[in-house]
Design a protein around this motif. Structure first.
Motif, PDB file in Angstrom:
ATOM      1  N   SER A  39       0.819  -1.260   0.000  1.00  0.00           N
ATOM      2  CA  SER A  39      -0.085  -0.023   0.002  1.00  0.00           C
ATOM      3  C   SER A  39       0.786   1.229  -0.034  1.00  0.00           C
ATOM      4  N   THR A  52      -2.060   8.815   0.406  1.00  0.00           N
ATOM      5  CA  THR A  52      -3.076   8.650  -0.613  1.00  0.00           C
ATOM      6  C   THR A  52      -3.893   9.956  -0.379  1.00  0.00           C
ATOM      7  N   GLU A 116       0.984   3.991  -4.274  1.00  0.00           N
ATOM      8  CA  GLU A 116       1.346   2.549  -4.250  1.00  0.00           C
ATOM      9  C   GLU A 116       2.314   2.074  -5.350  1.00  0.00           C
ATOM     10  N   ARG A 183     -11.253   3.204  -2.150  1.00  0.00           N
ATOM     11  CA  ARG A 183     -10.502   3.488  -0.948  1.00  0.00           C
ATOM     12  C   ARG A 183     -10.193   1.997  -0.094  1.00  0.00           C
ATOM     13  N   GLY A 184      -9.183   1.725   0.368  1.00  0.00           N
ATOM     14  CA  GLY A 184      -8.772   0.508   0.944  1.00  0.00           C
ATOM     15  C   GLY A 184      -8.459  -0.617  -0.085  1.00  0.00           C
ATOM     16  N   GLY A 185      -8.327  -0.286  -1.298  1.00  0.00           N
ATOM     17  CA  GLY A 185      -8.646  -1.285  -2.285  1.00  0.00           C
ATOM     18  C   GLY A 185      -7.134  -2.266  -2.467  1.00  0.00           C
ATOM     19  N   ALA A 186      -5.888  -1.811  -1.760  1.00  0.00           N
ATOM     20  CA  ALA A 186      -4.739  -2.729  -1.775  1.00  0.00           C
ATOM     21  C   ALA A 186      -5.292  -4.013  -1.321  1.00  0.00           C
TER      22      ALA A 186
END
Ligand code: ASP
Length: 441
Positions: A39, A52, A116, A183-186
């Motif tokens: 991330s 981010t 990222e 969001r938080g997509g890693a």
């Protein structure tokens, strides 16, 4: 299943040179950790700003032709992070190139994805792993993730590879335009890669030990959940307990790849494992966890001979649907039908409108509205087959003098949902926790 682990490291693990060195130690300590997903650097302390979020700010500056002041903050952040790491490239040069590319591409997705991208570049270099750009693996159709094409592309691309680092959170359309996930997509990238390489486990490293049996702000020192099913995770996260991007994990779990939630800063703790199925022999406790949410409204309708109008429920629910009101639970009795609704859907106007329409169309004998209700979900895959479950639940509530406003006895076999007054919320969770969990440990 191959001897491969996919390990995804969250923002706090990538925040400083010390945390990155810790990540390196973790990866090097297990040679099965061959695929790493990173991330963007997260918060270093409570009120810090995630990279981010800074990138969203920078995107606004670049897209609206303002002075890109935030770039200096981001640049300094990356220079600080890499100051004590021995890199084989110049970070300063890479950052300046990335800024030029941001002006060239001029899209929010490209700019925001660079957190990222840079994180993965740094980690690959210190690990001496290969950096693979997520744009070659994660496929989008328009701005939506294309799951099937991603699997095909990533599987082919990664076939002969090992020891690689990939940036999470972004991918590209087949024509090469960079797109980001939500969001938080890693987390999602990690899951997609785990599926593509048929990993034996998907490790999700954050700064907590795994999933706790209850919210530590309510219950003192709750135990860690060692094992749970995906269905239990869903039931808990539905009540606000989880931070995982749960929908995308489903294909992973179905394919037999478990998730292991772990703590970068406490690697000796084995964390929580999530499977599709857990055999009864592996279950120590009757319940797995407790989660809850406040601020619900309970509407109770009573009508003599309601059971002779089989469309009653449907008609009431369709009034709600037309008013765009989501109904969470609708327990019913012989001549009663009730609905549990999140109070945020019932602004003053909407509440009056709903009650008036129900009165006019359904002509109930009485209609009662109770505000300030909390819902508590008690989750456990073996709860329904344990004959003492209800006895324990009721005695926990009775002994603490808590009035039960509603109960929905686990139609999905995994959870029981109870409604209590908001003021009883914390007491009820503690009472249930003490009865089921402290009593058993
Ligand atoms: N960096 C992205 C975010 O903050 C993605 C992630 O960390 O999962 O949302």
């Amino acid at each position: 299943m191959k001897k491969i682990k996919v390990s995804k490291f969250g923002g706090t693990s990538m925040a400083t040179s010390d945390t990155i060195s810790q990540v390196v130690r973790i990866i090097k300590s297990d040679e099965e950790r061959k695929f790493v997903v990173a991330s963007a650097p997260g918060k270093r302390f409570k009120d810090d700003i995630k990279v981010t979020d800074l990138l969203y700010q920078l995107a606004d500056e670049i897209i609206h032709y303002k002075s890109p002041d935030t770039f200096l903050i981001i640049k300094q952040r990356f220079l600080d992070i890499t100051k004590h790491l021995s890199l084989t490239f110049s970070m300063e040069h890479l950052l300046d190139t990335v800024l030029e590319e941001m002006f060239l591409h001029h899209t929010l997705d490209f700019i925001v994805s660079r957190g990222e991208y840079l994180s993965a570049k740094i980690l690959a270099d210190v690990l001496d792993f290969e950096f693979i750009d997520a744009k070659d693996l994660i496929r989008f159709r328009g701005s939506k993730l294309d799951y099937t094409l991603t699997q095909k592309t990533a599987r082919k691309f990664l076939k002969e590879k090992e020891n690689v680092v990939i940036g999470g959170f972004y991918g590209a359309t087949p024509s090469g335009s960079i797109k980001i996930l939500t969001r938080g997509g890693a987390d999602v990238t990690g899951a997609l890669i785990a599926r593509a390489v048929s990993a034996k486990v998907y490790e999700n490293w954050t700064d907590t030990d795994g999933f706790l049996m209850a919210d530590p702000r309510i219950v003192e020192n709750p135990h860690l959940i060692d094992v749970m099913t995906y269905k239990e995770l869903r039931a808990l996260s539905f009540m606000g307990a989880s931070v995982l991007h749960s929908d995308t994990f489903y294909p992973l779990i179905k394919a037999g790849i478990p998730i292991n939630a772990r703590n970068t800063f406490n690697p000796s703790c084995v964390g929580t494992f999530i499977y599709d199925y857990v055999p009864q022999s592996k279950s120590k406790n009757v319940i797995t966890g407790i989660a809850g949410l406040n601020n619900f409204t309970l509407i109770i309708m009573e009508k003599h001979l309601m059971n002779e109008d089989p469309g009653f429920d449907r008609k009431v629910l369709s009034i709600c649907e037309k008013l765009d009101i989501m109904v969470e639970h609708f327990p019913n009795g012989t001549d009663t039908f009730s609905m549990m609704i999140e109070s945020k859907y019932l602004t003053d106007d909407k509440k009056d409108l709903l009650i008036n329409q129900i009165r006019k169309q359904m002509k109930p004998d009485t209609i009662e509205v109770l505000d300030n209700i909390s819902l508590i979900s008690i989750v456990g895959r073996n709860m329904m087959t344990n004959k003492y479950t209800m006895l324990k639940l009721f005695s926990a509530l009775v002994n603490t003098n808590i009035t039960l406003r509603m109960i929905d006895y686990g139609s999905n076999g995994t959870n029981i949902v109870i409604g209590v007054d908001d003021i009883d919320f914390g007491y009820a969770i503690n009472a249930v926790y003490n009865e089921f969990i402290r009593g058993e440990h």
